[in-house]
Design an enzyme around this catalytic site. Structure first.
Site, PDB file in Angstrom:
ATOM      1  CD  GLU A 115      19.233  28.417  -4.283  1.00 21.88           C
ATOM      2  OE1 GLU A 115      18.158  28.827  -3.786  1.00 21.88           O
ATOM      3  OE2 GLU A 115      19.287  27.831  -5.382  1.00 21.88           O
ATOM      4  CG  ASN A 170      24.440  23.973  -5.268  1.00 21.23           C
ATOM      5  OD1 ASN A 170      25.262  23.941  -6.181  1.00 21.23           O
ATOM      6  ND2 ASN A 170      23.132  23.912  -5.485  1.00 21.23           N
ATOM      7  CG  HIS A 201      20.191  28.134 -12.646  1.00 23.05           C
ATOM      8  ND1 HIS A 201      19.667  27.006 -13.232  1.00 23.05           N
ATOM      9  CD2 HIS A 201      20.271  27.872 -11.317  1.00 23.05           C
ATOM     10  CE1 HIS A 201      19.441  26.094 -12.300  1.00 23.05           C
ATOM     11  NE2 HIS A 201      19.802  26.586 -11.127  1.00 23.05           N
ATOM     12  CD  GLU A 253      20.861  23.796  -8.744  1.00 23.28           C
ATOM     13  OE1 GLU A 253      19.930  24.535  -9.152  1.00 23.28           O
ATOM     14  OE2 GLU A 253      21.068  23.600  -7.526  1.00 23.28           O
ATOM     15  CG  ASP A 286      18.964  26.007 -16.264  1.00 26.67           C
ATOM     16  OD1 ASP A 286      19.343  27.181 -16.114  1.00 26.67           O
ATOM     17  OD2 ASP A 286      18.290  25.413 -15.414  1.00 26.67           O
TER      18      ASP A 286
END
Length: 384
Positions: A169, A217, A256, A286, A288
């Site tokens: 990030e 990432n 996400h 990741e 969700d």
């Protein structure tokens, strides 16, 4: 509005089909289903690892949680146990206890490990951030400390970690200040050490473990915020790193999502493929899909349509990965809603994972199960 109408139609269709599979999911969770129905077993039939982020402290002590992690997933990510504040809470004093426990668990259950993360602006030890803030740690010293940290951690887990989220990030979002190269000018590491630190961290990690897969990432890098600006910045930057011989092996797209926003599944897949076409492996790291809920304890969606949108968007995330041959793993960020990061970060939201607050499989679980079953045997993936 056209995109939202299209999404609603497909949501209803996909969720209706997924509802047919709930009994199979429940049967597995209760121990009455065959192991060939697990996500890990179905994913293996196409060479795709299915993973989850794990709270290492729950392993062993929470049987339901432990059984799901062991039975359903072929790769595990340390949710917090490998972050800097966890492994070096005091300067020069390492604590590998929780991370080593997770690695042992993975070996016992035939799972690969994703290491998360080596360079990130969050969850840094207070001795480091305080030292930088008060000037007792200069930028030159900070670079040396980072070099040592990366080298020591990767060396400690040499041969035990399949993928590392090496840098996490550092690119600007639409609401942040970008440099000319797209990096976030306010990022802790970029501000103090400059753009060149990104390539250096990959070089240090590669030297410490030449066989580990090294990933960049990030989130919003496949158009989730409605623009491809961040994707393009990462794409251009990573292409330049590769041309310079920097040992970056892949891209981690976090995945996400939030049901209140549109999700362009076609752009997501196209962006994954563009990274793959650079010669990179890709991974969904990741995943969700959150929505508005009644309260953070029960996490019942307040909009009935969200119960269809959540499994649909999960399905689109997985299918986009399945359709890109360079996509080697698909990881959900957490095991169940009762132990999710979402309610504490996004007020009024939750219900983001495959299992509910009572560790029962949701429609999203059976939808992914169906998607994996339909693609079983497709020779499209290698595990790297």
């Amino acid at each position: 509005m056209k995109q939202l109408r299209r999404r609603s139609t497909l949501v209803a269709t996909g969720a209706a089909a997924a509802l047919l599979l709930i009994p199979a999911a429940v049967a597995f969770a209760n121990g009455s289903g065959g192991s060939d129905t697990s996500l890990r077993a179905l994913g293996s039939k196409q060479g795709l690892r299915i993973g989850t982020a794990v709270d290492a402290a729950r392993l062993g002590g929470d049987k339901g949680y432990t059984d799901i992690v062991a039975g359903q997933f072929s790769t595990v990510t340390a949710e917090n146990a490998m972050k800097w504040e966890s492994v070096e809470p005091s300067r020069g004093v390492y604590d590998w206890t929780a991370a080593d426990q997770l690695v042992r668990f993975a070996r016992q259950h035939g799972q690969a490990v994703r290491g998360h993360t080596l360079m990130w602006h969050n969850q840094l030890p207070s001795w480091l951030t305080t030292g930088v803030a008060n000037g007792s740690i200069s930028d030159a010293q900070l670079r040396d400390i980072l070099h040592r940290h990366v080298t020591d951690e990767v060396t400690h887990f040499k041969g035990k970690v399949w993928q590392w989220d090496v840098v996490n990030e550092v690119f600007a979002n639409s609401w942040e200040t970008p440099q000319a190269d797209g990096l976030n000018a306010d990022d802790f590491w970029i501000k103090h050490l400059g753009s060149g630190i990104v390539g250096d961290v990959f070089r240090w990690a590669h030297k410490a473990d030449p066989k580990a897969l090294l990933m960049y990432n990030d989130y919003n890098i496949t158009g989730e915020d409605g623009t491809n600006a961040k994707f393009q910045a990462v794409y251009d930057f990573v292409r330049n790193l590769r041309e310079q011989g920097v040992p970056i092996d892949g891209i981690g797209e976090q995945g996400h999502l939030d049901t209140q926003y549109g999700f362009d599944a076609q752009r997501y897949q196209a962006d994954l493929q563009a990274f793959g076409d650079l010669g990179l492996k890709v991974a969904v790291t990741e995943a969700d899909v959150r929505t508005f809920v009644d309260n953070p304890t029960d996490q019942v969606p307040t909009d009935s349509l969200a119960q269809y949108a959540q499994p649909y968007e999960f399905s689109e995330l997985l299918k986009g990965c399945e359709l890109v041959k360079q996509c080697i793993s698909f990881t959900v960020w957490g095991v169940y809603d009762g132990d999710s990061w979402i309610p504490g970060t996004f007020g009024g939201e939750g219900y983001g994972l495959l299992y509910d607050v009572n560790l029962k499989p949701k429609t999203a679980y059976s939808t992914l199960q169906q998607d994996l079953r339909l693609a079983a045997g497709a020779p499209r993936h290698t595990n790297g």
